[in-house]
Structures are given as C-alpha cells and as structure tokens.
Design a protein around this motif. Structure first.
Motif, PDB file in Angstrom:
ATOM      1  N   ASN A 104      -6.208  -5.528  -4.048  1.00  0.00           N
ATOM      2  CA  ASN A 104      -7.086  -6.596  -4.101  1.00  0.00           C
ATOM      3  C   ASN A 104      -7.383  -7.206  -5.510  1.00  0.00           C
ATOM      4  O   ASN A 104      -7.364  -8.367  -5.897  1.00  0.00           O
TER       5      ASN A 104
ATOM      6  N   THR B 239      -5.245 -11.347  -4.826  1.00  0.00           N
ATOM      7  CA  THR B 239      -6.214 -12.433  -4.646  1.00  0.00           C
ATOM      8  C   THR B 239      -6.428 -13.120  -6.027  1.00  0.00           C
ATOM      9  O   THR B 239      -6.412 -14.574  -6.135  1.00  0.00           O
TER      10      THR B 239
ATOM     11  N   ASN C 170      -6.036   0.263  -2.452  1.00  0.00           N
ATOM     12  CA  ASN C 170      -6.926  -1.043  -1.849  1.00  0.00           C
ATOM     13  C   ASN C 170      -7.484  -1.672  -2.971  1.00  0.00           C
ATOM     14  O   ASN C 170      -7.237  -3.191  -3.118  1.00  0.00           O
ATOM     15  N   ILE C 171      -8.152  -1.048  -4.185  1.00  0.00           N
ATOM     16  CA  ILE C 171      -8.554  -1.786  -5.261  1.00  0.00           C
ATOM     17  C   ILE C 171      -7.708  -2.449  -6.002  1.00  0.00           C
ATOM     18  O   ILE C 171      -7.764  -3.761  -6.456  1.00  0.00           O
TER      19      ILE C 171
ATOM     20  N   TYR D 112     -12.657  -2.530   1.369  1.00  0.00           N
ATOM     21  CA  TYR D 112     -12.000  -3.503   2.466  1.00  0.00           C
ATOM     22  C   TYR D 112     -11.551  -4.531   1.903  1.00  0.00           C
ATOM     23  O   TYR D 112     -11.417  -4.753   0.608  1.00  0.00           O
ATOM     24  N   LEU D 113     -10.992  -5.680   2.646  1.00  0.00           N
ATOM     25  CA  LEU D 113     -10.526  -6.899   2.269  1.00  0.00           C
ATOM     26  C   LEU D 113     -11.444  -7.508   1.430  1.00  0.00           C
ATOM     27  O   LEU D 113     -12.720  -7.987   1.628  1.00  0.00           O
ATOM     28  N   ARG D 114     -11.102  -8.182  -0.004  1.00  0.00           N
ATOM     29  CA  ARG D 114     -11.556  -8.891  -0.755  1.00  0.00           C
ATOM     30  C   ARG D 114     -11.151  -9.863  -1.367  1.00  0.00           C
ATOM     31  O   ARG D 114     -10.811  -9.946  -2.477  1.00  0.00           O
ATOM     32  N   PRO D 115     -10.996 -11.203  -0.649  1.00  0.00           N
ATOM     33  CA  PRO D 115     -10.700 -12.188  -1.132  1.00  0.00           C
ATOM     34  C   PRO D 115     -11.268 -12.943  -2.144  1.00  0.00           C
ATOM     35  O   PRO D 115     -10.817 -13.462  -3.209  1.00  0.00           O
TER      36      PRO D 115
ATOM     37  N   THR E 251       0.855  -1.105  -0.105  1.00  0.00           N
ATOM     38  CA  THR E 251       0.131   0.096   0.001  1.00  0.00           C
ATOM     39  C   THR E 251       0.761   1.461  -0.118  1.00  0.00           C
ATOM     40  O   THR E 251       0.444   2.149  -0.714  1.00  0.00           O
TER      41      THR E 251
ATOM     42  N   GLN F 233     -12.647 -11.318  -4.907  1.00  0.00           N
ATOM     43  CA  GLN F 233     -12.337 -10.802  -5.910  1.00  0.00           C
ATOM     44  C   GLN F 233     -11.792 -11.703  -6.997  1.00  0.00           C
ATOM     45  O   GLN F 233     -11.760 -11.346  -7.964  1.00  0.00           O
TER      46      GLN F 233
END
Length: 265
Positions: free
Chosen positions: A206, A210, A202-203, A89-92, A3, A94
């Motif tokens: 992610n 993932t 973040n996007i 937010y966290l997006r596994p 990040t 994705q």
C-alpha cells in the motif's frame, strides 16, 4: 512485487531478523517524531540537531485539517476491503500521506497521523495498534517531505525529480512497513508471524503502489494550486529561498536556472 513475493522474502529473512530491523526503525522513528513535536529537527551534517522553523499558525492548522480530513475519509471509505480484520486493508488514500507531506511539510505529516486515527475511529478498528498507526503514518509523510524538500523537486518536471520522488516513496513505505508490525508483534495484538507475513506485506505494498501511481498524479495536479495559494510548506517558513516556490524568481527575472539547495535531510 506482489504479496507472495513479499511473504517469501520475510520467510527467508526470518521473524527474528524482521523484529531486529523493526526495533531499530521503531526507536529511530519515534525519536524523530518526539524531536519534531518538541521543535527540533535531525540532520545528516553538523549541527546534527537544529530548531525547525515551522510556525503553528492558522494556515498550518488548515493544512493539518485538510490532510487529516481527506486521509481519514479515504481510509473510512475503503475500510470494507479487509485483509486482516482490524489491522490491514486496501488503502488507496495512502497516497495522500506522501503528497501532503511533500506539499505541507510538518503540518501535512501531523495531519496524516491524525487522519489515520480518524479513519480507525470511523471504521471501528481503533485499537492499541492505532498508536503505531498514528506515528507510522506521520513518518510515511515526514520521510518524503525531508527527501523531496524543495519546490523545484516537488513539481516532478524533470526525470531526476521523479527518481527522487520514487526514492522518497520507497523510504517512507520502508519506515511504516516496519514500524507498525513491530508494535503489533511486541504487544501481542496479533501473532508475530501474522504481523510480518501478512501485515508487513500489506503495508509495504500500500505504501508503494498507491503513492507511485495515484500520488504521482495528485502531486502533479495539486502542486501548481498549492504554489498559487501560497500553501507550500517553505513559503510560510523561514526557509532558504532555494526551497521556496519563488526560489527561481529571486535569481532575477532573466535567470531561471535552479538555485542550489541549502538544506540536507
């Protein structure tokens, strides 16, 4: 790349440059989205616009439902791990957009958009930003589908197939990472600085991490079953045999060499 590194790159480019890139990505991606829903598809060679062959039959709706349900549920489950309240937010989950885009084609891309909408509803994060979330996640599945567009590439059995998959992940992450923050910044849903220094990073991460880790595993595991159940996108369309799951078999029982693809993104 973490990040902090992403933030440093954004700060070096400046929010003005990020807004310009975001505007270009937003306009082009939205045009493609509207074209696909209208039954047309852009190509990089003449004719540049053609009608696509996706049939919205019962099987296509099943693919939409599977993708939307799995992606939406995955987003809702992990919605508690928040970076920017109501936005990032966290997006596994994705990884599902990339995998089901490649496996199911346009129905998978539409399911990814609907799944993000469902995830926002159940997580209580439904805002005007969800409009961009719908189209952005549609594109995050659609772009890999157009790059990894043949069964002999989707099985990731060769090194060059994996390289193509990595390129597809990077391209898909690029589009969604610019699409959503630009919309959020322009509408003033969040400050422009936050959109580009926090949400973008973040996007982007992610969309890369993932699919590259979890997505690779899922694609290797699911592709044989999707192929066996005749759910691969090209098996239900009037596609070039080179793109279909049975493309090699059509060369003859004793010839298993890959067939040259006739489609270009």
């Amino acid at each position: 790349m973490g990040t902090d590194q992403v933030r440093q790159i954004v700060e070096a480019l400046g929010t003005g440059t990020m807004n310009v890139i975001g505007a270009v990505v937003f306009v082009l991606a939205t045009i493609v989205f509207v074209m696909e829903l209208a039954g047309y598809r852009p190509y990089l060679r003449r004719p540049f616009v053609r009608r696509h062959t996706t049939r919205w039959d019962a099987m296509a709706l099943v693919k939409v439902a599977i993708t939307a349900a799995l992606f939406g549920a995955g987003l809702a489950i992990f919605a508690g791990v928040v970076f920017v309240p109501g936005v990032a937010y966290l997006r596994p989950a994705q990884a599902f957009t990339t995998v089901f885009g490649i496996l199911f084609g346009l129905p998978g891309a539409l399911g990814a958009g609907l799944g993000n909408f469902i995830g926002d509803i159940f997580a209580g994060t439904l805002t005007l930003g969800s409009i961009a979330g719908f189209i952005g996640n549609f594109m995050s599945a659609y772009v890999p589908y157009r790059i990894v567009h043949a069964a002999r590439q989707a099985d990731l059995s060769a090194a060059r197939d994996f390289v193509r998959y990595v390129w597809a992940v990077i391209a898909g992450a690029f589009v969604i990472a610019f699409y959503i923050p630009w919309w959020l910044a322009v509408l003033g849903i969040i400050p422009s600085e936050v959109a580009w220094t926090a949400v973008f990073g973040n996007i982007w991460l992610n969309g890369l991490v993932t699919p590259l880790i979890l997505g690779t595993i899922l694609l290797r595991v699911l592709f044989p079953y999707v192929q066996r159940w005749n759910m691969y996108w090209a098996d239900s369309e009037r596609a070039d045999p080179a793109l279909r799951s049975d493309g090699r078999a059509r060369r003859g029982a004793g010839d298993t060499r890959p067939v040259a693809t006739g489609e270009e993104a």
